[in-house]
Write a protein that holds these residues in place. Structure first.
Motif, PDB file in Angstrom:
ATOM      1  N   UNK A  31       0.821  -1.194   0.056  1.00 37.58           N
ATOM      2  CA  UNK A  31       0.020  -0.058  -0.090  1.00 37.58           C
ATOM      3  C   UNK A  31       0.791   1.228   0.038  1.00 37.58           C
ATOM      4  N   UNK A  32       1.980   1.288   0.570  1.00 40.64           N
ATOM      5  CA  UNK A  32       2.732   2.476   0.786  1.00 40.64           C
ATOM      6  C   UNK A  32       3.358   2.623  -0.770  1.00 40.64           C
ATOM      7  N   UNK A  33       3.827   1.771  -1.486  1.00 38.93           N
ATOM      8  CA  UNK A  33       4.289   1.917  -2.768  1.00 38.93           C
ATOM      9  C   UNK A  33       3.236   2.455  -3.505  1.00 38.93           C
ATOM     10  N   UNK A  34       1.981   1.756  -3.511  1.00 42.71           N
ATOM     11  CA  UNK A  34       1.103   2.126  -4.554  1.00 42.71           C
ATOM     12  C   UNK A  34       0.725   3.671  -4.166  1.00 42.71           C
ATOM     13  N   UNK A  35       0.384   4.054  -2.811  1.00 40.97           N
ATOM     14  CA  UNK A  35       0.195   5.556  -2.953  1.00 40.97           C
ATOM     15  C   UNK A  35       1.370   6.414  -3.252  1.00 40.97           C
ATOM     16  N   UNK A  36       2.785   6.104  -3.214  1.00 38.71           N
ATOM     17  CA  UNK A  36       3.603   6.895  -3.636  1.00 38.71           C
ATOM     18  C   UNK A  36       3.725   6.835  -5.016  1.00 38.71           C
ATOM     19  N   UNK A  37       3.360   5.827  -5.764  1.00 37.22           N
ATOM     20  CA  UNK A  37       3.428   5.963  -7.528  1.00 37.22           C
ATOM     21  C   UNK A  37       1.949   6.458  -7.753  1.00 37.22           C
ATOM     22  N   UNK A  38       1.098   6.226  -6.966  1.00 40.07           N
ATOM     23  CA  UNK A  38      -0.256   7.243  -7.496  1.00 40.07           C
ATOM     24  C   UNK A  38       0.176   8.813  -7.404  1.00 40.07           C
ATOM     25  N   UNK A  39       0.979   9.351  -6.354  1.00 40.16           N
ATOM     26  CA  UNK A  39       1.042  10.585  -6.202  1.00 40.16           C
ATOM     27  C   UNK A  39       2.086  10.863  -7.481  1.00 40.16           C
ATOM     28  N   UNK A  40       3.054  10.208  -7.727  1.00 42.95           N
ATOM     29  CA  UNK A  40       4.119  10.418  -8.877  1.00 42.95           C
ATOM     30  C   UNK A  40       3.365  10.308 -10.166  1.00 42.95           C
ATOM     31  N   UNK A  41       2.374   9.497 -10.291  1.00 40.62           N
ATOM     32  CA  UNK A  41       1.775   9.497 -11.712  1.00 40.62           C
ATOM     33  C   UNK A  41       0.939  10.694 -11.846  1.00 40.62           C
ATOM     34  N   UNK A  42       0.206  11.354 -10.789  1.00 40.86           N
ATOM     35  CA  UNK A  42      -0.328  12.274 -10.839  1.00 40.86           C
ATOM     36  C   UNK A  42       0.258  13.730 -11.709  1.00 40.86           C
ATOM     37  N   UNK A 290      -2.952  15.384  -4.936  1.00 37.10           N
ATOM     38  CA  UNK A 290      -2.644  16.860  -5.419  1.00 37.10           C
ATOM     39  C   UNK A 290      -3.889  17.658  -5.897  1.00 37.10           C
ATOM     40  N   UNK A 291      -5.118  17.041  -6.433  1.00 37.05           N
ATOM     41  CA  UNK A 291      -6.062  17.750  -6.654  1.00 37.05           C
ATOM     42  C   UNK A 291      -6.948  18.210  -5.488  1.00 37.05           C
ATOM     43  N   UNK A 292      -6.849  17.175  -4.316  1.00 28.84           N
ATOM     44  CA  UNK A 292      -7.403  17.714  -3.199  1.00 28.84           C
ATOM     45  C   UNK A 292      -6.544  18.785  -2.349  1.00 28.84           C
ATOM     46  N   UNK A 424     -11.504  19.610   5.382  1.00 32.35           N
ATOM     47  CA  UNK A 424     -11.609  18.265   6.107  1.00 32.35           C
ATOM     48  C   UNK A 424     -11.434  16.982   5.171  1.00 32.35           C
ATOM     49  N   UNK A 425     -11.802  17.124   3.957  1.00 32.33           N
ATOM     50  CA  UNK A 425     -11.519  16.036   3.187  1.00 32.33           C
ATOM     51  C   UNK A 425      -9.981  15.902   3.112  1.00 32.33           C
ATOM     52  N   UNK A 426      -9.015  16.996   2.804  1.00 35.00           N
ATOM     53  CA  UNK A 426      -7.756  17.127   2.549  1.00 35.00           C
ATOM     54  C   UNK A 426      -7.205  16.470   4.029  1.00 35.00           C
ATOM     55  N   UNK A 427      -7.749  16.793   5.192  1.00 32.34           N
ATOM     56  CA  UNK A 427      -6.919  16.507   6.446  1.00 32.34           C
ATOM     57  C   UNK A 427      -7.052  14.913   6.581  1.00 32.34           C
ATOM     58  N   UNK A 428      -8.348  14.546   6.162  1.00 26.24           N
ATOM     59  CA  UNK A 428      -8.508  13.115   6.323  1.00 26.24           C
ATOM     60  C   UNK A 428      -7.628  12.145   5.427  1.00 26.24           C
ATOM     61  N   UNK A 429      -7.278  12.475   4.182  1.00 30.76           N
ATOM     62  CA  UNK A 429      -6.353  12.127   3.138  1.00 30.76           C
ATOM     63  C   UNK A 429      -4.983  12.125   3.787  1.00 30.76           C
TER      64      UNK A 429
END
Length: 572
Positions: A31-42, A290-292, A424-429
């Protein structure tokens, strides 16, 4: 647009597979790798904006994930840890939501109390995906794993009920709560969800039992989570809890009523579905971040956001450690006394049973049931002594407070017209991301430092062989003498009886991989008798599992052995 969607889906699957392989080789949680890859892909040039409706995740993805976990969770272990699971997933979720709401509202007055409670509700439930992935790899005790998985199943329901109440309160003047209405709402959510899930689980198991088609069986299993979720949700009960109950019931009844082929197909299918959906959610979580951030810039500053996230994370950590302090102290100082008191009660109960003299078949049945209850009680005491929840286990539970799927999906269901909702949405993320990174990266180190003692391969083998011998002997007693068995009204061939008594049945009930072949003219009779013994062994395994004298892993291992033998002896 369709071509672009397929391209994105294909790229996403490739990323999931690559992350899983890399995680297995490096030890970093996927899950950590996927989140990091998702941020990079954005941030890649030309990447489109992907908006996933939160209702799709809550009503389309979450039921599938919960059902997949529930159907594989050992109900025996869930029952034995029910009090701690209920404490963490119900009491602590509600307490955390209210405490976070109060503190956030006090420190950030622009965020109403109702919105603060909503934030607390979505960040309270833990996600066991990363924790259990790490636990399986580094050897966490099975009991700790069960608590993590059970808590993750039930706390989603508690959090969503609190969130629904908080959203309703946001529109009330002053953001106040009607305590009576909240209690009734929560009570109906639990009772209604449990009843609907139980009915759906039972009916679908009975239907699937009558189908000898793995394709139809698997197709129905896809529908079960939604058949449980939507009726419960429409009746304002907990759809999430309904799915969990349906999954648990299917797992229990399926071991008795489904064929080995159906169970193996279901296990493979649902493991694949769970892998794809969990990976997709974590990848999307990183991609959306990034969008949030851009959406929240109009409402708050970086400093305020950092302060809000720090306050929420700090409260979650403190509340979780404090919440586990009482169970830890009770377990450490009261375990011996409780076990001794339970032994005394069971001894008196046995003496009372021994004094009984049943005079009818009904009384004998009731006495046999009471003796099974006695055996289960003793097995529970032995389990507490064999696998106690030590302070080291409690520390792992406290540190395994990662947030994930429910947090990122549920927070986006807050109405967009509520003031400061983007904050609140960004804080939760960010809270979910922080807990995944910090706790996910440090949890393996914490577990390694605590030096848990894992069960050795020899101990596992001895337990499996002991259970096989036990159910094999029970099957022989149940079937009776081979000479008296008939097929189509005719006694067995005497030569076959001798062969089976001397060579085949002893190996069969000990699950030998090499069962001698019979003569071609007696093969059909031998296959019928072998299947009868396997059915008797499966019934005996069910009885042993209801008592719980062995570990869940041992029961699963023996069941897989019987399933493999059933596949060998099934008719062509």
């Amino acid at each position: 647009m369709d071509h672009q969607f397929l391209l994105i889906a294909g790229a996403g699957l490739a990323i999931m597979i690559a992350a899983s392989v890399f995680a297995a080789r490096t030890g970093v949680a996927a899950p950590l790798l996927l989140v990091a890859l998702g941020i990079g892909a954005s941030y890649l040039p030309g990447t489109p904006t992907i908006t996933v409706e939160p209702e799709i995740v809550l009503a389309g993805v979450l039921p599938l994930l919960l059902y997949s976990s529930a159907v594989q969770l050992p109900v025996l272990d869930f029952r034995r840890n029910l009090s701690l699971i209920a404490w963490l997933s119900v009491v602590m979720v509600i307490a955390s939501a209210l405490a976070i709401g109060a503190v956030v509202h006090a420190l950030f007055p622009s965020i109403s109390f109702g919105l603060g409670v909503a934030l607390g509700a979505v960040v309270s439930p833990t996600d066991a995906v990363a924790a259990t992935a790490i636990g399986h790899r580094v050897g966490l005790p099975p009991r700790v794993m069960t608590v993590l998985e059970g808590e993750s199943l039930v706390n989603d329901a508690s959090a969503l009920v609190v969130l629904r109440t908080a959203i309703a309160a946001i529109g009330v003047a002053g953001g106040g709560f009607d305590l009576g209405h909240t209690v009734l709402d929560f009570g109906w959510a639990v009772i209604g969800g449990g009843l609907i899930g139980g009915v759906i689980g039972l009916l679908t198991v009975l239907l699937r039992q009558r189908l000898d088609d793995p394709v139809l069986n698997t197709t129905i299993s896809f529908a079960v989570p939604f058949l449980a979720y939507f009726p419960a949700d429409e009746s304002h009960a907990s759809g999430v809890l309904a799915v969990v109950v349906a999954g648990l019931l299917t797992g229990v009844l399926g071991s008795k009523r489904f064929s080995a082929r159906d169970r193996q197909t279901q296990a493979t299918t649902w493991t694949t579905i769970s892998f794809v959906l969990e990976s997709a959610v974590f990848l999307a979580m990183g991609y959306q971040l990034p969008e949030l951030v851009d959406a929240a810039r109009e409402e708050t500053t970086a400093g305020e956001m950092a302060g809000l996230v720090a306050v929420v994370v700090g409260l979650l950590v403190v509340l979780r450690f404090v919440g586990l302090l009482w169970p830890a102290l009770a377990s450490r100082f009261g375990r011996g006394d409780r076990n001794e008191q339970q032994r005394t009660r069971l001894t008196k109960f046995e003496e009372a049973l021994d004094a009984l003299n049943p005079e009818s078949e009904r009384e004998e049945t009731r006495l046999a049931w009471a003796r099974r209850r006695l055996a289960r009680g003793r097995a529970d005491v032995e389990f507490e002594e064999r696998e106690p929840l030590t302070s080291r286990g409690m520390l792992v539970l406290a540190w395994a407070g990662m947030r994930g799927v429910v947090t990122v999906a549920a927070v986006q269901t807050i109405p967009p017209d509520v003031p400061h909702v983007a904050t609140v949405v960004l804080a939760a993320f960010l809270v979910a991301l922080f807990t995944l990174v910090v706790f996910g990266l440090t949890l393996p180190w914490v577990i390694a430092r605590l030096k848990f003692q894992a069960e050795t391969a020899a101990e596992k083998r001895d337990a499996t062989q002991a259970l096989l011998r036990r159910i094999g002997e029970s099957a022989i007693d149940t079937m009776g003498p081979l000479e008296e068995q008939t097929i189509a009204g005719e006694l067995l061939d005497p030569e076959l009886v001798e062969t089976m008594k001397e060579r085949i049945i002893p190996r069969l009930v000990s699950a030998s991989r090499e069962v001698p072949a019979a003569k071609p003219d007696s093969f059909e009779q031998m296959a019928v008798v072998q299947r009868r013994y396997l059915d008797a062994m499966r019934d005996a395994l069910g009885s042993e599992r209801s008592i719980g004298a062995y570990s869940s892993a041992t029961y699963r291992q023996v069941e897989s052995i019987i399933d493999a033998m059933e596949q060998r002896f099934k008719p062509a």
